[in-house]
Scaffold this active site. Structure first.
Site, PDB file in Angstrom:
ATOM      1  N   THR A 186      48.527  31.488  42.331  1.00 46.22           N
ATOM      2  CA  THR A 186      47.192  31.284  42.908  1.00 46.22           C
ATOM      3  C   THR A 186      46.606  30.030  42.307  1.00 46.22           C
ATOM      4  O   THR A 186      46.832  29.751  41.136  1.00 46.22           O
ATOM      5  CB  THR A 186      46.269  32.465  42.514  1.00 46.22           C
ATOM      6  OG1 THR A 186      46.775  33.661  43.097  1.00 46.22           O
ATOM      7  CG2 THR A 186      44.838  32.255  42.987  1.00 46.22           C
ATOM      8  N   ARG A 214      48.069  43.908  52.722  1.00 49.14           N
ATOM      9  CA  ARG A 214      47.859  43.982  51.261  1.00 49.14           C
ATOM     10  C   ARG A 214      46.849  42.907  50.817  1.00 49.14           C
ATOM     11  O   ARG A 214      46.963  41.748  51.167  1.00 49.14           O
ATOM     12  CB  ARG A 214      49.193  43.768  50.548  1.00 49.14           C
ATOM     13  CG  ARG A 214      49.108  43.742  49.017  1.00 49.14           C
ATOM     14  CD  ARG A 214      49.102  42.342  48.445  1.00 49.14           C
ATOM     15  NE  ARG A 214      49.242  42.302  47.002  1.00 49.14           N
ATOM     16  CZ  ARG A 214      49.068  41.217  46.258  1.00 49.14           C
ATOM     17  NH1 ARG A 214      48.761  40.084  46.824  1.00 49.14           N
ATOM     18  NH2 ARG A 214      49.199  41.261  44.955  1.00 49.14           N
ATOM     19  N   GLY A 216      45.356  41.138  47.383  1.00 50.94           N
ATOM     20  CA  GLY A 216      45.537  41.027  45.935  1.00 50.94           C
ATOM     21  C   GLY A 216      44.188  40.947  45.243  1.00 50.94           C
ATOM     22  O   GLY A 216      43.159  41.329  45.794  1.00 50.94           O
ATOM     23  N   ASP A 217      44.198  40.407  44.038  1.00 50.63           N
ATOM     24  CA  ASP A 217      42.951  40.268  43.270  1.00 50.63           C
ATOM     25  C   ASP A 217      42.146  39.050  43.704  1.00 50.63           C
ATOM     26  O   ASP A 217      40.940  38.991  43.471  1.00 50.63           O
ATOM     27  CB  ASP A 217      43.280  40.139  41.768  1.00 50.63           C
ATOM     28  CG  ASP A 217      44.203  38.940  41.479  1.00 50.63           C
ATOM     29  OD1 ASP A 217      45.064  38.624  42.325  1.00 50.63           O
ATOM     30  OD2 ASP A 217      44.054  38.351  40.399  1.00 50.63           O
ATOM     31  N   GLY A 238      48.666  35.750  38.787  1.00 47.24           N
ATOM     32  CA  GLY A 238      49.660  36.731  38.373  1.00 47.24           C
ATOM     33  C   GLY A 238      49.611  37.922  39.312  1.00 47.24           C
ATOM     34  O   GLY A 238      49.057  37.836  40.409  1.00 47.24           O
TER      35      GLY A 238
HETATM   36  N1  ASP Z   1      47.149  37.073  42.086  1.00 43.50           N
HETATM   37  C1  ASP Z   1      47.854  36.756  43.293  1.00 43.50           C
HETATM   38  C2  ASP Z   1      48.054  38.015  44.080  1.00 43.50           C
HETATM   39  O1  ASP Z   1      48.324  39.058  43.497  1.00 43.50           O
HETATM   40  C3  ASP Z   1      49.180  36.107  43.082  1.00 43.50           C
HETATM   41  C4  ASP Z   1      49.306  35.191  41.881  1.00 43.50           C
HETATM   42  O2  ASP Z   1      48.338  34.615  41.439  1.00 43.50           O
HETATM   43  O3  ASP Z   1      50.417  35.044  41.356  1.00 43.50           O
HETATM   44  O4  ASP Z   1      48.021  37.945  45.276  1.00 43.50           O
END
Ligand code: ASP
Length: 336
Positions: A186, A214, A216-217, A238
């Protein structure tokens, strides 16, 4: 994202890690907290080396007297436009149906305003759509078809739902009937402006070959991003599932509110999550943070991760400390 082994970085740059902070270079000159040494604002911090050109764009906007929101948006648009970035924007890895679904949010310290889009398909700049949600609606978050209809109504630039290269890779993945892969990153970008206000945004295509729908955060306020104009800002990258269950960036900001240095706040957040989580340190989470004093820091699980820091006197990629040791006692407290 490949990570430089911490040892290599340390020897290569001849730096010293004390209390989780890089403090000097080969000639003994102090390295961190650099922002304290320069007293610099504007200050821009973002995730990964690919954040550096985004930071530099944000700095350019601020130097031209653009607003903090303009800077965050323009910076993140640089990463969203990169045809070689497989985890941000429409060149990203698609979901299990072969469609790229983008997550993004933006926050303004002044007014404590926020806008967010989730699972948005077919638009090049989710960060701009998130800003429009904040500025043109009474809502904070729009997702899926509703977000796409909103983006279309407001004339945002469209793009393919998946790039030809990613589509070919998806077809191979589909033929092999593999489980969703954890390939993701991200851009989270946070900024302190010369007026002492904080802003932030983030944008991602999320977990490669994720289940359709889905989230994510990254579109979750307090998950992938949190901005508080009394304190500072934090961003995450992450495995979102391991950040959003703990309101990760909210926690970083709250630790800073209690007086912690941004770097300590990031480290302590990872320790807190590792202590509680059944996965222990096997979380794949990373945080960046800055505070209103112009201090910054970052931390990641494993060997840490690389992040980008830009202010008027320098722009560079820094390796964060990692959190792997048992110095916090038993981890994975909720295992049962
Ligand atoms: N946090 C992001 C997600 O879970 C992916 C990432 O930042 O690696 O979609």
């Amino acid at each position: 994202m490949s990570k430089m082994p911490r040892r290599k970085f340390l020897s290569g740059a001849a730096t010293a890690l004390v209390g989780g902070r890089l403090i000097q270079n080969a000639s003994g000159a102090p390295m961190l907290p650099v922002a304290e040494l320069t007293g610099a604002a504007p200050l821009i911090v973002s995730t990964w080396p690919f954040g550096k050109p985004a930071n530099e764009k944000a700095l350019e906007v601020l130097r031209a007297n653009g607003s903090g929101l303009d800077a965050v948006e323009a910076g993140i648009r640089v990463t969203e436009s990169d045809p070689n970035n497989a985890s941000v924007g429409l060149a990203g890895i698609p979901n299990a149906d072969g469609v790229v679904q983008l997550d993004s949010c933006i926050m303004s310290g002044p007014g404590h305003r926020a806008g967010s889009v989730g699972a948005l398909s077919g638009f090049r700049h989710p960060i701009s759509v998130a800003r429009a949600v904040m500025e043109k609606t009474k809502h904070v978050m729009l997702v899926g078809d509703g977000a796409a209809a909103f983006a279309a109504k407001h004339g945002f630039e469209k793009g393919p739902k998946v790039s030809p290269g990613q589509f070919a890779a998806w077809k191979r993945w589909k033929a092999e009937q593999k489980r969703a892969e954890k390939n993701h990153d991200t851009i989270a970008l946070i900024a302190l402006t010369p007026s002492g206000d904080v802003f932030g945004g983030c944008s991602t295509s999320g977990w490669g070959y994720k289940l359709p729908g889905r989230l994510g955060d990254s579109p979750i306020i307090g998950g992938g991003l949190y901005v508080d104009n009394e304190v500072g800002a934090a961003g995450a990258t992450g495995l979102g599932e391991n950040v959003m269950r703990y309101c990760g960036t909210f926690l970083v900001v709250e630790f800073m509110r209690q007086g912690m240095h941004p770097q300590d706040a990031c480290l302590e957040t990872i320790r807190r999550i590792a202590r509680l989580d059944p996965k222990g340190f096997d979380l794949s989470i990373n945080f960046i943070a800055l505070d209103r004093k112009g201090r910054f820091g970052a931390a990641g699980t494993g060997t840490g991760f690389e992040y980008s820091v830009t202010c008027p006197s320098f722009s560079r990629v820094i390796q964060s400390p990692g959190v792997t040791t048992a110095d916090i006692g038993p981890v994975g407290g909720n295992r049962k």
